[in-house]
Design a protein around this motif. Structure first.
Motif, PDB file in Angstrom:
ATOM      1  N   LEU A  58      52.181 -51.820  34.895  1.00 25.07           N
ATOM      2  CA  LEU A  58      52.878 -52.740  33.983  1.00 25.07           C
ATOM      3  C   LEU A  58      51.955 -53.801  33.370  1.00 25.07           C
ATOM      4  N   LEU A  60      48.792 -53.267  32.239  1.00 23.35           N
ATOM      5  CA  LEU A  60      48.159 -52.688  31.044  1.00 23.35           C
ATOM      6  C   LEU A  60      49.187 -52.447  29.950  1.00 23.35           C
ATOM      7  N   MET A  61      50.426 -52.169  30.336  1.00 20.79           N
ATOM      8  CA  MET A  61      51.468 -52.051  29.307  1.00 20.79           C
ATOM      9  C   MET A  61      51.631 -53.399  28.613  1.00 20.79           C
ATOM     10  N   ARG A  62      51.654 -54.438  29.385  1.00 20.69           N
ATOM     11  CA  ARG A  62      51.808 -55.785  28.816  1.00 20.69           C
ATOM     12  C   ARG A  62      50.618 -56.130  27.912  1.00 20.69           C
ATOM     13  N   SER A  64      48.862 -54.170  26.259  1.00 27.01           N
ATOM     14  CA  SER A  64      48.853 -53.344  25.040  1.00 27.01           C
ATOM     15  C   SER A  64      49.725 -53.911  23.930  1.00 27.01           C
ATOM     16  N   TYR A  65      50.534 -54.943  24.225  1.00 28.18           N
ATOM     17  CA  TYR A  65      51.335 -55.536  23.143  1.00 28.18           C
ATOM     18  C   TYR A  65      50.429 -56.048  22.026  1.00 28.18           C
TER      19      TYR A  65
END
Lengths: 253, 169
Positions: A58, A60-62, A64-65
């Motif tokens: 989560l 790296l997902m964050r 990637s914003y």
């Protein structure tokens, strides 16, 4: 005491856990991102009796914003953050395996690591001058996106060493070739000058634009060389940001 | 530029069209899936925006859809983010008030005028209760042209007939 009790004791009971999925506990702890979202930390027991502290991808997902780890330089910085904090990564999952007795300091360290990773965009913009070319790419895409800039174009096929950083070939009457030059980057500056002169010699229709990281960092000879070879220069990325689009529209008309 | 709540609302809701289309399918990487696109407002100013859509592959309830304003002077300003369910606190210094609700982060004039462009406070919401509903709601909120929605987000162009709206306490 089990590992949850050990952890709770370490945090003076200011933590809780919630079973997110079977066997995977979500840690409820007062560690927050700047926008109030809680830092995602998960706990699960692994086979050797240790506990895996992870973020289940989560962070790296964050990140990637507004930031992608899509260059060698960014990847190097990312790996260095993990390595220095002894955090591992598996297909986007950041994790560290620790004995239950070490959970408390491990979670504090893990939270710091997540904060560093999720704020890598700040390093790009404000700290690391070596990321000039990545910053330039962002600016070109942001400011000139409507021209669909093409990267790493070789206008003379038999001269592969003469590469244009960005070429604007669409919505332009005359193609525009854009080059970035980092501060004190004499080899790149001279190759750019040679490239433009060779393109002129080959009678290619084009306008040339150079975006400097810091024009003032160049010595007098280099400033003369590049000024005599190209059509338009921006002395800094800020100058390009402020007036680049309009200037290029005039050049390309 | 000085921001006000009105100018923020206008940036979020002004009618927009797609100038760089999203990939037809989600791309999977680092345990999440993603789609991105670039928009332009249809007014005279032709302002540019980017949109990101992210969803955790492991936790489907954990997602984020965001509208980013790319200002003329090169700044990236996140204007609004529709988030899924994860632990969140309206006030990180108030430990008693963390919650686990769908929530919306929205830029505030105070944040933007003080150079805080990316991270904004959130309020819990009843406007959606799934990734699909959030997508439908988000695309309408950011003023994306109906034609673009039906082409690039088929099935996402109408909201459920019966639903609860509004913020949660």
């Amino acid at each position: 005491m089990n590992y949850v009790e050990l952890l709770s004791d370490g945090f003076n009971n200011h933590v809780d856990v919630r079973e997110k999925r079977p066997g995977v506990m979500k840690l409820i702890v007062p560690l927050f991102h700047e926008d109030g979202d809680m830092v995602d930390i998960f706990l699960e027991e692994i086979a050797d009796g240790r506990v895996r502290v992870s973020d289940r991808g989560l962070s790296l997902m964050r990140l990637s914003y507004d930031f992608d780890i899509d260059t060698e330089n960014k990847e190097r910085i990312f790996r260095r953050i993990l390595n220095e904090n002894r955090v591992q990564e598996d297909r986007g999952n950041l994790f560290v395996d620790v004995a239950p007795a070490h959970l408390y300091p491990a979670i504090l360290n893990f939270g710091q690591t997540v904060a560093k990773v999720t704020n890598m965009a700040l390093y790009r913009r404000e700290i690391i001058a070596n990321l000039f070319y990545e910053m330039l790419q962002d600016k070109v895409v942001d400011r000139l996106g409507e021209f669909r800039p093409k990267e790493d174009i070789i206008p003379i096929p038999q001269r592969e060493e003469l590469v244009v950083d960005y070429a604007l070939l669409e919505k332009t009457t005359t193609p525009v070739y854009i080059f970035g030059i980092k501060e004190r980057d004499t080899p790149k500056l001279r190759l750019t000058a040679v490239s433009c002169l060779e393109f002129q010699k080959a009678k290619l229709p084009f306008r040339s634009v150079v975006i400097h990281q810091d024009f003032e960092s160049l010595n007098k000879t280099d400033r003369q060389i590049i000024t005599n070879a190209v059509d338009k220069q921006f002395t800094s990325l800020d100058e390009f940001t402020a007036s680049g689009k309009e200037a290029i529209e005039r050049l390309a008309a | 530029m000085i921001f006000t709540s009105l100018s923020i609302d206008e940036l979020i809701s002004c009618e927009k069209q797609i100038i760089e289309a999203p990939a037809r399918d989600f791309k999977e990487e680092n345990r999440h899936r993603r789609r991105d696109m670039r928009l332009q407002d249809m007014g005279a100013e032709k302002r540019i925006f980017s949109v990101f859509i992210r969803q955790s592959l492991e936790f489907a309830e954990d997602f984020s859809l965001g509208l980013v304003y790319l200002s003329q002077d090169g700044k990236r300003m996140t204007m609004i983010r529709y988030n899924g369910q994860h632990d969140q606190s309206n006030d990180p210094y108030d430990l008693a008030k963390s919650h686990f609700q769908y929530h919306i982060h929205k830029a505030t004039a105070e944040n933007l005028n003080n150079g805080r462009y990316a991270k904004h406070p959130a309020i819990a919401t009843r406007d959606y209760a799934s990734f699909g509903e959030a997508t439908t709601e988000f695309l309408q909120t950011i003023g994306l042209r109906a034609d673009d929605i039906s082409i690039h987000f088929p099935g996402m162009d109408s909201l459920p007939l019966f639903r609860n709206r509004g913020t949660l306490p």
